[in-house]
Design an enzyme around this catalytic site. Structure first.
Site, mmCIF file in Angstrom:
data_model
loop_
_atom_site.group_PDB
_atom_site.id
_atom_site.type_symbol
_atom_site.label_atom_id
_atom_site.label_comp_id
_atom_site.label_asym_id
_atom_site.label_seq_id
_atom_site.Cartn_x
_atom_site.Cartn_y
_atom_site.Cartn_z
ATOM 1 N N ALA A 105 0.916 -1.350 -0.004
ATOM 2 C CA ALA A 105 0.089 -0.152 -0.247
ATOM 3 C C ALA A 105 0.996 1.267 -0.105
ATOM 4 O O ALA A 105 1.862 1.363 0.499
ATOM 5 C CB ALA A 105 -0.920 -0.117 1.120
ATOM 6 N N ARG A 165 2.437 7.222 -7.597
ATOM 7 C CA ARG A 165 3.068 7.269 -8.988
ATOM 8 C C ARG A 165 4.507 8.205 -8.966
ATOM 9 O O ARG A 165 4.733 8.835 -9.997
ATOM 10 C CB ARG A 165 1.930 8.131 -9.686
ATOM 11 C CG ARG A 165 0.592 7.372 -10.223
ATOM 12 C CD ARG A 165 0.840 5.784 -10.385
ATOM 13 N NE ARG A 165 1.108 5.642 -11.795
ATOM 14 C CZ ARG A 165 0.397 5.343 -12.964
ATOM 15 N NH1 ARG A 165 -1.004 5.401 -12.674
ATOM 16 N NH2 ARG A 165 0.537 5.451 -14.051
ATOM 17 N N LEU A 190 7.114 4.884 -5.641
ATOM 18 C CA LEU A 190 7.184 4.087 -4.076
ATOM 19 C C LEU A 190 6.717 2.365 -4.112
ATOM 20 O O LEU A 190 7.463 1.789 -3.345
ATOM 21 C CB LEU A 190 6.617 4.675 -3.137
ATOM 22 C CG LEU A 190 7.063 6.233 -2.704
ATOM 23 C CD1 LEU A 190 6.386 6.911 -1.592
ATOM 24 C CD2 LEU A 190 8.656 5.994 -2.528
ATOM 25 N N GLU A 241 -1.240 -12.267 -4.311
ATOM 26 C CA GLU A 241 -2.743 -12.684 -4.777
ATOM 27 C C GLU A 241 -3.512 -11.230 -4.624
ATOM 28 O O GLU A 241 -3.209 -10.454 -3.835
ATOM 29 C CB GLU A 241 -3.360 -13.437 -3.767
ATOM 30 C CG GLU A 241 -4.774 -14.108 -4.491
ATOM 31 C CD GLU A 241 -5.090 -15.362 -3.481
ATOM 32 O OE1 GLU A 241 -4.891 -16.343 -3.976
ATOM 33 O OE2 GLU A 241 -5.357 -15.127 -2.343
ATOM 34 N N ASN A 244 -7.469 -5.233 -10.208
ATOM 35 C CA ASN A 244 -6.830 -4.275 -9.441
ATOM 36 C C ASN A 244 -5.777 -3.391 -10.312
ATOM 37 O O ASN A 244 -4.706 -4.214 -10.826
ATOM 38 C CB ASN A 244 -5.883 -4.821 -8.181
ATOM 39 C CG ASN A 244 -5.439 -3.939 -7.213
ATOM 40 O OD1 ASN A 244 -4.993 -2.614 -7.709
ATOM 41 N ND2 ASN A 244 -5.539 -4.138 -5.815
ATOM 42 N N TYR A 279 2.893 -4.997 -10.983
ATOM 43 C CA TYR A 279 3.600 -6.332 -10.775
ATOM 44 C C TYR A 279 3.956 -6.993 -11.999
ATOM 45 O O TYR A 279 5.094 -7.553 -11.940
ATOM 46 C CB TYR A 279 2.321 -7.360 -10.322
ATOM 47 C CG TYR A 279 1.898 -6.904 -8.801
ATOM 48 C CD1 TYR A 279 2.743 -6.492 -7.709
ATOM 49 C CD2 TYR A 279 0.376 -7.082 -8.782
ATOM 50 C CE1 TYR A 279 2.221 -6.049 -6.615
ATOM 51 C CE2 TYR A 279 -0.044 -6.642 -7.194
ATOM 52 C CZ TYR A 279 0.824 -6.086 -6.242
ATOM 53 O OH TYR A 279 0.432 -5.895 -5.094
HETATM 54 C C1 COA Z 1 -0.740 -0.240 -5.962
HETATM 55 C C2 COA Z 1 0.004 0.840 -5.312
HETATM 56 C C3 COA Z 1 0.604 0.169 -4.102
HETATM 57 C C4 COA Z 1 0.743 1.513 -6.359
HETATM 58 O O1 COA Z 1 1.872 2.528 -5.631
HETATM 59 P P1 COA Z 1 2.597 3.593 -6.461
HETATM 60 O O2 COA Z 1 3.609 4.075 -5.368
HETATM 61 O O3 COA Z 1 1.633 4.523 -7.224
HETATM 62 O O4 COA Z 1 3.241 2.646 -7.418
HETATM 63 P P2 COA Z 1 4.562 3.360 -8.502
HETATM 64 O O5 COA Z 1 4.672 4.840 -8.455
HETATM 65 O O6 COA Z 1 5.795 2.534 -8.054
HETATM 66 O O7 COA Z 1 3.970 2.648 -9.839
HETATM 67 C C5 COA Z 1 4.935 1.986 -10.818
HETATM 68 C C6 COA Z 1 4.191 1.515 -12.082
HETATM 69 O O8 COA Z 1 3.127 0.571 -11.718
HETATM 70 C C7 COA Z 1 1.970 1.052 -12.789
HETATM 71 N N1 COA Z 1 0.913 1.514 -11.771
HETATM 72 C C8 COA Z 1 0.974 1.966 -10.447
HETATM 73 N N2 COA Z 1 -0.317 2.269 -10.391
HETATM 74 C C9 COA Z 1 -0.944 2.169 -11.021
HETATM 75 C C10 COA Z 1 -2.529 2.508 -11.380
HETATM 76 N N3 COA Z 1 -3.551 3.003 -10.618
HETATM 77 N N4 COA Z 1 -2.926 2.487 -12.504
HETATM 78 C C11 COA Z 1 -1.939 1.855 -13.562
HETATM 79 N N5 COA Z 1 -0.673 1.879 -13.719
HETATM 80 C C12 COA Z 1 -0.462 1.972 -12.281
HETATM 81 C C13 COA Z 1 2.407 2.379 -13.651
HETATM 82 O O9 COA Z 1 3.011 1.696 -14.739
HETATM 83 C C14 COA Z 1 3.580 2.678 -12.694
HETATM 84 O O10 COA Z 1 4.562 3.499 -13.536
HETATM 85 P P3 COA Z 1 4.539 4.846 -13.965
HETATM 86 O O11 COA Z 1 3.780 5.773 -12.916
HETATM 87 O O12 COA Z 1 5.736 5.595 -14.524
HETATM 88 O O13 COA Z 1 3.369 4.768 -15.220
HETATM 89 C C15 COA Z 1 -0.934 1.800 -4.797
HETATM 90 O O14 COA Z 1 -1.869 2.398 -5.972
HETATM 91 C C16 COA Z 1 -2.111 1.341 -3.755
HETATM 92 O O15 COA Z 1 -1.717 1.484 -2.584
HETATM 93 N N6 COA Z 1 -3.002 0.930 -4.080
HETATM 94 C C17 COA Z 1 -4.096 0.310 -3.039
HETATM 95 C C18 COA Z 1 -3.826 -0.567 -2.432
HETATM 96 C C19 COA Z 1 -3.614 -1.928 -3.477
HETATM 97 O O16 COA Z 1 -4.504 -2.162 -3.972
HETATM 98 N N7 COA Z 1 -2.538 -2.495 -3.064
HETATM 99 C C20 COA Z 1 -2.250 -3.790 -4.130
HETATM 100 C C21 COA Z 1 -2.954 -5.085 -3.718
HETATM 101 S S1 COA Z 1 -2.490 -5.598 -1.996
#
Ligand code: COA
Length: 155
Positions: A79, A86, A89, A112, A117, A123
């Site tokens: 999370a 973006r 992290l 999983e 999502n 991933y």
């Molecule tokens: C999933 C999550 C952890 C991503 O965190 P983040 O710090 O924004 O991720 P990053 O910045 O490292 O993203 C890396 C890449 O992943 C992809 N990505 C990340 N979030 C995305 C989104 N919402 N939609 C599409 N692509 C996404 C992109 O390719 C991104 O690269 P870019 O920003 O250069 O396009 C965050 O959105 C989150 O906490 N979501 C809610 C909790 C959740 O669903 N967790 C996962 C399941 S347990």
């Protein structure tokens, strides 16, 4: 296992509350996190907004919770607080987990996720591939059923 200090748990739960949309019912309670850590197989990592391990008293921007058993790591929760998304992290947190798993000599890492999502993109970018599914595994707060998809990465 890392003993979860009160301060770390408070910071982890602040991210949990901010990051998970209640609709999906994916967030864990504090009790669930604490109980997982008591098993001795689970660990957590808190990252700062600057992408470093959080310093004492500093706000956490994201976390992983993982379980390591029999040579394999499972990513239980990932999370990032919406205000820090973006900026890489989430990817950094997963890479950190891979690094730790490699250091322990492990061979595979699993996770999983609910089908659909957006985290799937993250991933897949890192190299995870789908290896299975559990139909109708998740249940949203409105009663809708959603498949769980299992991803794995050999390390
Ligand atoms: C999933 C999550 C952890 C991503 O965190 P983040 O710090 O924004 O991720 P990053 O910045 O490292 O993203 C890396 C890449 O992943 C992809 N990505 C990340 N979030 C995305 C989104 N919402 N939609 C599409 N692509 C996404 C992109 O390719 C991104 O690269 P870019 O920003 O250069 O396009 C965050 O959105 C989150 O906490 N979501 C809610 C909790 C959740 O669903 N967790 C996962 C399941 S347990």
């Amino acid at each position: 296992m890392k003993a979860a200090g009160q301060d770390d748990m408070t910071r982890l739960m602040a991210v949990m509350t901010a990051a998970f949309e209640p609709t999906w019912g994916e967030a864990w309670t504090r009790r669930q996190v604490e109980d997982s850590l008591l098993t001795g197989y689970c660990d957590y990592f808190l990252v700062s907004p600057e992408g470093k391990p959080v310093a004492s008293g500093e706000q956490a921007a994201g976390f992983t919770l993982s379980r390591s058993v029999a040579g394999e790591t499972e990513l239980l929760l990932l999370a990032v607080d919406p205000q820090f998304r973006r900026r890489g992290l989430g990817a950094l947190l997963v890479e950190n987990l891979l690094h730790c798993a490699r250091a322990k000599g492990e061979s595979r890492i699993f996770l999983e996720m609910r089908r659909g999502n957006p985290a799937e993109r993250l991933y897949r970018k890192i190299g995870f591939q789908p290896v299975g599914e559990r139909p109708n595994y998740y249940r949203t707060t409105s009663g809708e059923r959603i498949d769980a998809v299992t991803f794995a990465l050999s390390i």
